[in-house]
Design a protein around this motif. Structure first.
Motif, short mmCIF file in Angstrom:
data_model
loop_
_atom_site.label_atom_id
_atom_site.label_comp_id
_atom_site.label_asym_id
_atom_site.label_seq_id
_atom_site.Cartn_x
_atom_site.Cartn_y
_atom_site.Cartn_z
N SER A 92 1.22 -1.20 -0.02
CA SER A 92 0.51 -0.29 -0.01
C SER A 92 1.06 1.19 0.19
CB SER A 92 -1.02 0.17 1.40
OG SER A 92 -0.33 -0.01 2.54
N GLU A 93 1.93 1.47 1.05
CA GLU A 93 3.28 2.30 0.84
C GLU A 93 3.42 2.10 -0.56
OE1 GLU A 93 3.97 2.70 5.67
OE2 GLU A 93 5.34 1.11 3.90
N LEU A 94 3.90 1.72 -1.50
CA LEU A 94 4.10 1.69 -2.56
C LEU A 94 3.18 2.57 -3.53
CD1 LEU A 94 7.13 1.02 -4.04
CD2 LEU A 94 6.26 -1.40 -4.50
N GLN A 95 1.95 1.73 -3.00
CA GLN A 95 0.92 2.32 -4.04
C GLN A 95 0.93 3.70 -3.93
OE1 GLN A 95 -0.20 0.24 -7.15
NE2 GLN A 95 -0.43 2.58 -7.51
N GLN A 96 0.49 4.01 -2.51
CA GLN A 96 0.78 5.35 -2.63
C GLN A 96 1.54 6.39 -3.27
OE1 GLN A 96 -0.01 6.08 1.53
NE2 GLN A 96 -0.35 8.45 1.64
N LEU A 97 3.23 5.60 -2.58
CA LEU A 97 4.51 6.72 -3.27
C LEU A 97 4.26 7.34 -4.90
CD1 LEU A 97 6.73 8.01 -3.27
CD2 LEU A 97 8.20 5.67 -3.12
N SER A 98 3.61 6.00 -5.39
CA SER A 98 3.70 5.79 -7.43
C SER A 98 2.82 7.22 -7.43
CB SER A 98 3.31 4.44 -7.11
OG SER A 98 3.06 4.04 -8.95
N ASP A 99 1.25 6.67 -6.78
CA ASP A 99 0.62 7.58 -7.23
C ASP A 99 1.10 8.97 -7.21
OD1 ASP A 99 -1.56 5.62 -7.79
OD2 ASP A 99 -2.36 5.46 -5.94
N ILE A 100 1.49 9.09 -5.87
CA ILE A 100 1.94 10.94 -5.29
C ILE A 100 2.48 11.24 -7.17
CG2 ILE A 100 3.38 11.97 -4.61
CD1 ILE A 100 2.36 11.06 -1.80
N ILE A 101 4.60 10.24 -7.24
CA ILE A 101 5.08 10.50 -8.37
C ILE A 101 4.11 10.89 -9.92
CG2 ILE A 101 7.10 10.24 -9.43
CD1 ILE A 101 7.29 8.84 -7.23
N THR A 102 3.11 9.83 -9.89
CA THR A 102 2.83 9.89 -11.13
C THR A 102 1.57 11.30 -11.33
OG1 THR A 102 1.91 7.51 -11.64
CG2 THR A 102 0.27 9.06 -12.38
N ALA A 103 1.09 11.92 -10.42
CA ALA A 103 -0.08 13.09 -10.50
C ALA A 103 0.84 14.20 -10.28
CB ALA A 103 -0.83 12.90 -9.50
N ALA A 104 1.90 13.94 -9.45
CA ALA A 104 2.99 15.27 -9.23
C ALA A 104 3.38 16.18 -10.72
CB ALA A 104 4.13 15.31 -8.52
N LYS A 105 2.68 17.43 -10.79
CA LYS A 105 3.49 17.68 -11.90
C LYS A 105 4.30 19.18 -12.20
CE LYS A 105 -0.74 17.92 -13.67
NZ LYS A 105 -1.75 17.26 -13.73
N ASN A 106 4.70 19.62 -11.43
CA ASN A 106 5.74 20.43 -10.03
C ASN A 106 6.29 20.12 -8.73
OD1 ASN A 106 5.38 22.88 -12.13
ND2 ASN A 106 3.24 23.15 -11.57
N ILE A 107 7.36 19.58 -9.12
CA ILE A 107 8.36 18.77 -7.62
C ILE A 107 8.89 19.80 -7.22
CG2 ILE A 107 8.96 17.24 -7.57
CD1 ILE A 107 7.69 15.13 -9.24
N ILE A 108 9.45 19.56 -6.44
CA ILE A 108 10.79 20.35 -5.84
C ILE A 108 11.37 19.05 -4.88
CG2 ILE A 108 11.50 21.61 -4.13
CD1 ILE A 108 9.48 23.53 -4.73
N ILE A 109 12.20 19.00 -5.13
CA ILE A 109 13.52 18.30 -3.96
C ILE A 109 14.69 19.34 -2.88
CG2 ILE A 109 14.86 16.10 -3.85
CD1 ILE A 109 14.01 15.58 -6.98
N THR A 110 14.21 18.57 -1.74
CA THR A 110 14.95 19.74 -0.87
C THR A 110 14.94 18.38 0.11
OG1 THR A 110 15.57 21.56 0.42
CG2 THR A 110 13.49 20.43 0.61
N CYS A 111 16.62 19.30 0.90
CA CYS A 111 17.22 18.71 1.94
C CYS A 111 17.83 19.34 3.54
CB CYS A 111 18.51 18.30 1.06
SG CYS A 111 20.00 18.82 0.64
N HIS A 112 18.63 19.74 4.12
CA HIS A 112 18.95 20.13 5.23
C HIS A 112 20.34 21.41 5.40
CE1 HIS A 112 22.94 17.99 6.24
NE2 HIS A 112 21.80 16.65 5.78
N LYS A 113 20.01 21.84 5.54
CA LYS A 113 20.97 22.91 5.52
C LYS A 113 22.06 22.23 5.88
CE LYS A 113 22.51 26.78 8.72
NZ LYS A 113 23.26 27.46 7.81
N SER A 114 23.76 22.95 5.11
CA SER A 114 24.79 22.39 5.38
C SER A 114 24.79 21.16 4.63
CB SER A 114 26.00 22.74 6.64
OG SER A 114 25.50 24.12 7.13
#
Length: 344
Positions: free
Chosen positions: A9-31
């Protein structure tokens, strides 16, 4: 060997989020460190293979020894391009938060992240996630966020299509977050995953050299100076600490990354269990950055939480103090006495 990490179910949820996304940002921590930059680059490469065009954003500068990594020129720094980043967060519908567990970890970018209406996806390996997210993948027992991403890509059935650049970034992140596979890396599946990445024609020896053998002569002199002149060893507590001041950094032409891993060096002393680094902020007064390392079952993350406004892993943690370096030393010695009472 099965390296799956998510439920169906988690795998499907992540896959659905990626499929539906149009404008994606990837970010991480300071330094950002090697795992933060590696996971950002690898996940962006993977999402591009799925037909997406993610924007990579980091809060501020990362060390020079990570600038060789493929795709790093696409990363946008918030501290240099605030308007561009704010506009991107306003338009985003999904933000992947990699390698951090609290919005406070992005420092000055925190209001921008918190005010965004985008769906947050947290993928991280730090303990006790505090961030509100639409979907959270938190696995503190893994050695790096890059290990987590590799497992996800494998489970998605996309490893065969993984690019060499993605594999390089994943390996670099795992390597740096384990000190070249010298700590938090005894599980057999880690080496199975390394063997998988090697099938992508990566040169692990060259990756090591690109990260660890790129110091300037000033950096080598600086590191020698700190260990010779500044290291304080407390044998009865099996602990040590050292301080680095602004004037010393100026004297040795310090650049970001010159102190990377230096906190680990005192642990090479026989019987040493704890090492603490105190470094003055180069721009702000009365601000001291703290790095803490320990070995085996001698936990240091509780020290980070109790004394240094921070947190982290069992054997690798950090924090920050808003005080003078002298006061930071006093607090550190108090923390070491606490450590001694607990473990010695």
């Amino acid at each position: 060997m099965d390296i799956s990490i998510l439920t169906d179910s988690e795998l499907q949820q992540l896959s659905d989020i990626i499929t539906a996304a149009k404008n994606i940002i990837i970010t991480c921590h300071k330094s950002p460190d090697g795992d933060a930059i590696g996971s950002t680059l690898a996940w962006a490469d993977y999402l591009r293979s799925k037909g997406k065009q993610p924007m990579m954003v980091v809060p501020d500068a990362f060390p020079d020894f990570l600038r060789w990594m493929p795709g790093v020129e696409r990363i946008v720094r918030y501290d240099k391009h605030q308007d561009q980043v704010k506009e991107a967060f306003d338009k985003a519908d999904v933000v992947f938060c990699l390698d951090f567990n609290s919005t406070s970890r992005v420092s000055d970018m925190q209001p921008v992240l918190e005010q965004s209406k985008a769906k947050r996806v947290l993928i991280d390996h730090h303990e006790n996630p505090e961030m509100e997210a639409a979907f959270t993948i938190s696995k503190p027992d893994l050695c790096a966020t890059c290990e987590l991403l590799l497992r996800i890509i494998w489970q998605m059935g996309d490893f065969d299509a993984m690019s060499r650049h993605c594999a390089i970034a994943l390996y670099a992140g795992m390597m740096t977050d384990t000190g070249g596979f010298t700590y938090n890396s005894t599980r057999s599946e880690i080496y199975f995953m390394i063997s998988l990445l090697l099938t992508k024609n990566i040169n692990k020896d060259k990756i090591f050299r690109c990260v660890y053998n790129v110091y300037s002569d000033w950096c080598i002199r600086f590191r020698g100076y700190v260990l010779y002149q500044k290291m304080n060893v407390l044998p009865d507590a099996h602990a040590s600490y050292f301080t680095i001041t602004k004037s010393e950094m100026k004297r040795f032409h310090f650049i970001k990354g010159d102190a990377e891993g230096l906190v680990n060096e005192p642990l090479r002393i026989k019987g040493m269990r704890l090492s603490i680094s105190l470094r003055e902020d180069t721009e702000k007064d009365n601000k001291v950055w703290v790095s803490i390392r320990s070995v085996d079952h001698y936990y240091c993350n509780y020290l980070a939480e109790k004394y240094f406004n921070g947190g982290g892993h069992t054997n690798a943690a950090g924090g920050c103090l808003n005080c003078s370096i002298d006061e930071a030393v006093r607090i550190t010695r108090e923390a070491i006495q606490d450590f001694k009472m607990k473990y010695v």
